[in-house]
Design an enzyme around this catalytic site. Structure first.
Site, PDB file in Angstrom:
ATOM      1  N   LEU A 120       0.814  -1.208   0.000  1.00 23.27           N
ATOM      2  CA  LEU A 120       0.000   0.000   0.000  1.00 23.27           C
ATOM      3  C   LEU A 120       0.851   1.262   0.000  1.00 23.27           C
ATOM      4  O   LEU A 120       0.482   2.259  -0.607  1.00 23.27           O
ATOM      5  CB  LEU A 120      -0.929   0.015   1.222  1.00 23.27           C
ATOM      6  CG  LEU A 120      -1.977  -1.091   1.313  1.00 23.27           C
ATOM      7  CD1 LEU A 120      -2.767  -0.976   2.603  1.00 23.27           C
ATOM      8  CD2 LEU A 120      -2.912  -1.049   0.110  1.00 23.27           C
ATOM      9  N   GLY A 121       1.956   1.229   0.675  1.00 23.80           N
ATOM     10  CA  GLY A 121       2.842   2.389   0.749  1.00 23.80           C
ATOM     11  C   GLY A 121       4.135   2.021   1.435  1.00 23.80           C
ATOM     12  O   GLY A 121       4.311   0.907   1.943  1.00 23.80           O
ATOM     13  N   GLU A 122       5.064   2.962   1.436  1.00 21.89           N
ATOM     14  CA  GLU A 122       6.372   2.717   2.047  1.00 21.89           C
ATOM     15  C   GLU A 122       6.900   4.019   2.630  1.00 21.89           C
ATOM     16  O   GLU A 122       6.836   5.069   1.989  1.00 21.89           O
ATOM     17  CB  GLU A 122       7.348   2.165   1.003  1.00 21.89           C
ATOM     18  CG  GLU A 122       8.674   1.696   1.571  1.00 21.89           C
ATOM     19  CD  GLU A 122       9.522   0.978   0.549  1.00 21.89           C
ATOM     20  OE1 GLU A 122      10.643   0.554   0.913  1.00 21.89           O
ATOM     21  OE2 GLU A 122       9.061   0.845  -0.603  1.00 21.89           O
ATOM     22  N   GLY A 126       9.280   1.615   7.384  1.00 16.94           N
ATOM     23  CA  GLY A 126       9.049   0.300   6.800  1.00 16.94           C
ATOM     24  C   GLY A 126       7.920   0.336   5.794  1.00 16.94           C
ATOM     25  O   GLY A 126       7.382   1.407   5.446  1.00 16.94           O
ATOM     26  N   LYS A 127       7.559  -0.836   5.303  1.00 15.38           N
ATOM     27  CA  LYS A 127       6.504  -0.981   4.299  1.00 15.38           C
ATOM     28  C   LYS A 127       5.141  -1.150   4.979  1.00 15.38           C
ATOM     29  O   LYS A 127       5.048  -1.630   6.105  1.00 15.38           O
ATOM     30  CB  LYS A 127       6.782  -2.185   3.404  1.00 15.38           C
ATOM     31  CG  LYS A 127       8.068  -2.094   2.603  1.00 15.38           C
ATOM     32  CD  LYS A 127       8.260  -3.333   1.748  1.00 15.38           C
ATOM     33  CE  LYS A 127       9.545  -3.237   0.936  1.00 15.38           C
ATOM     34  NZ  LYS A 127       9.763  -4.455   0.110  1.00 15.38           N
ATOM     35  N   ASP A 241       3.316  15.903  16.024  1.00 16.71           N
ATOM     36  CA  ASP A 241       3.624  15.783  14.590  1.00 16.71           C
ATOM     37  C   ASP A 241       2.334  15.738  13.770  1.00 16.71           C
ATOM     38  O   ASP A 241       2.172  14.886  12.897  1.00 16.71           O
ATOM     39  CB  ASP A 241       4.473  14.530  14.333  1.00 16.71           C
ATOM     40  CG  ASP A 241       5.170  14.576  12.974  1.00 16.71           C
ATOM     41  OD1 ASP A 241       5.261  15.678  12.400  1.00 16.71           O
ATOM     42  OD2 ASP A 241       5.602  13.518  12.490  1.00 16.71           O
TER      43      ASP A 241
END
Length: 474
Positions: A120-122, A126-127, A241
């Protein structure tokens, strides 16, 4: 010394075809032991004699007469035969359009009771992949963390442990939910299984030409952000954040505050919300951190970063910018910014109240909730920005299903139900097209510039040998 029967052993040796013997090949010894005993006529002592062996021609003839015989040739004869062999009879030239590739087989991978899906994303930690609970059939997302990568990031392991500890205690509609945590000591991996989200506000902004949301859509997301922020502050947790990249969306449009790696949990018996360390993205830091103050109120840090987020999603730009981090912090420390004139007055007042330089004069969460712009929802006068598709999938279909279908039905099909095959020539043409696009300067951003340097990879890595017409086999 060996005593054997002359007649019996002579016949046995002849039947084996090994030696040729006569009656007088052995001498009779008068004595064969230290005591001087005589050997009988039937016992014959075999002295060290040289047996007569068949000639080479007779030996080869005898082996040819036997079934399943093997004739050993000299190395020189074999080398002479190789010189007369045509090597084209063994190797054939194959064109690139005759080399067939098949799409990579989707192998089912289980981590505990969860079925792994596609990427899905990185991020830097991590992935993130899709995952399906095999018991409840609930769709989840898993963040895969490797210990050796966390060690390269400053306070990487401590941030992850802090995030896990905080998420275990939180349960709110607008805060990401941690479902499970799995460890693999052998591979040194950690799996953070969370509820499924399809994208972030940052990804949606980058997919729009103006890099901003319509006011009604921005209002919806901001109100949900305030709800989640109020819950965190009630649990005495400072996020530190808040930014569009850490605000995720579900398929229903629910906003989720994520990434609590730098969050700080205040002591329940603390007098106030004073903090001493500031972390997070530089563009969203308040003036007290930019000016290097040793202590500052923690809740007002989240108010400031939420104000910068609201400014960004409604205008498409940031209130404070700089060529580098030092220039950026210098501009933030001054606290001077300009609000575009096209924004309505109530929104301008809200932004000015959230982005005040003095944290003591900055609005609180309760004041923001009661602000006129938050109470009244803007009119729906423009088109809503859609959630960008994942890898061309407009409907965000479940990526786990192809693995399950291939595992249980042993099929390798595309959407039309046909097996996909690609030739080497087609892959080379696609590679050349990819390199041409990169050389023409299609990618302008730094991220795409870095990705253009990466080596092009074939979309399929599983080669299969198929008997297609025209494909010569060696």
């Amino acid at each position: 010394m060996l005593c054997i029967d002359n007649h019996v052993n002579k016949v046995a040796i002849k039947e084996l075809g090994l030696l040729t013997m006569d009656d007088k090949m052995c001498n009779i010894s008068k004595s064969f032991d230290s005591e001087g005993g005589d050997c009988s006529d039937a016992d014959i002592e075999i002295n060290n004699r040289i047996f007569s062996v068949e000639s080479d021609e007779e030996s080869v003839k005898r082996f040819n007469d036997q079934d399943n015989s093997v004739i050993w040739l000299n190395d020189e004869d074999f080398a002479d035969d190789l010189e007369n062999v045509n090597i084209n009879n063994f190797f054939h030239r194959v064109d690139s359009d005759q080399i067939i590739y098949q799409t990579k087989k989707k192998r089912l991978k289980l981590v505990g009771k969860y079925v792994m899906g596609d990427l899905l994303g990185e991020g830097s930690y991590g992935k993130v992949k899709e995952m399906l609970d095999s018991e409840t059939l609930c769709r989840h997302a898993v963040k895969i963390l490797k210990k050796h990568k966390l060690r390269r990031i400053p306070n990487g392991e401590q941030n992850v442990q802090r995030e896990i500890k905080l998420l275990r205690t939180l349960k709110h509609k607008n805060v990401i939910n941690l479902v499970d945590v799995l460890y693999n000591e052998e591979k040194q991996k950690m799996y953070l299984i969370m509820e499924f989200c399809v994208g972030s506000l940052q990804g949606m902004l980058e997919a729009t030409p103006l890099k901003r949301f319509p006011l009604f859509q921005a209002h919806d997301y901001f109100v949900q952000l305030v709800d989640g922020l109020e819950y965190l502050h009630s649990r005495r947790i400072i996020h530190k954040d808040i930014k569009p990249g850490n605000l995720l969306l579900t398929l229903k449009g629910d906003l989720k505050i994520s990434d609590l790696g730098v969050a700080e949990a205040l002591d329940l018996f603390a007098v106030d919300d004073t903090c001493y360390t500031g972390q997070g993205s530089p563009a969203f830091q308040p003036p007290e951190i930019a000016n290097g103050l040793e202590s500052f109120p923690g809740f007002k840090v989240d108010i400031w970063s939420s104000g910068v987020t609201l400014y960004n999603i409604t205008t498409g730009v940031y209130p404070f910018e700089g060529d580098n981090v030092y220039r950026l912090f210098e501009n933030i420390g001054k606290g001077e910014f300009v609000i575009p004139a096209e924004l309505e007055e109530s929104l301008k007042e809200l932004l000015q109240g959230m982005l005040r330089k003095d944290p003591e004069k900055r609005l609180t969460v309760q004041q923001i909730r009661q602000h006129p712009w938050c109470i009244r929802k803007p009119s729906r006068d423009s088109i809503q920005v859609p959630i960008p598709p994942l890898k061309g999938d407009e409907w965000h279909n479940m990526t786990v299903l192809p693995y399950l279908v291939d595992h249980y039905y042993e099929t390798q099909s595309n959407q039309e139900g046909d097996i996909q095959y690609f030739t080497e020539r087609q892959l080379n043409e696609e590679r050349r097209k990819h390199e041409t696009q990169q050389s023409n300067g299609i990618s302008q951003s730094n991220q795409m510039h870095q990705s253009s340097k990466r080596r092009w990879k074939k979309p399929m890595s599983c080669i299969t040998v198929k008997r297609f017409p025209g494909c010569k086999q060696s």
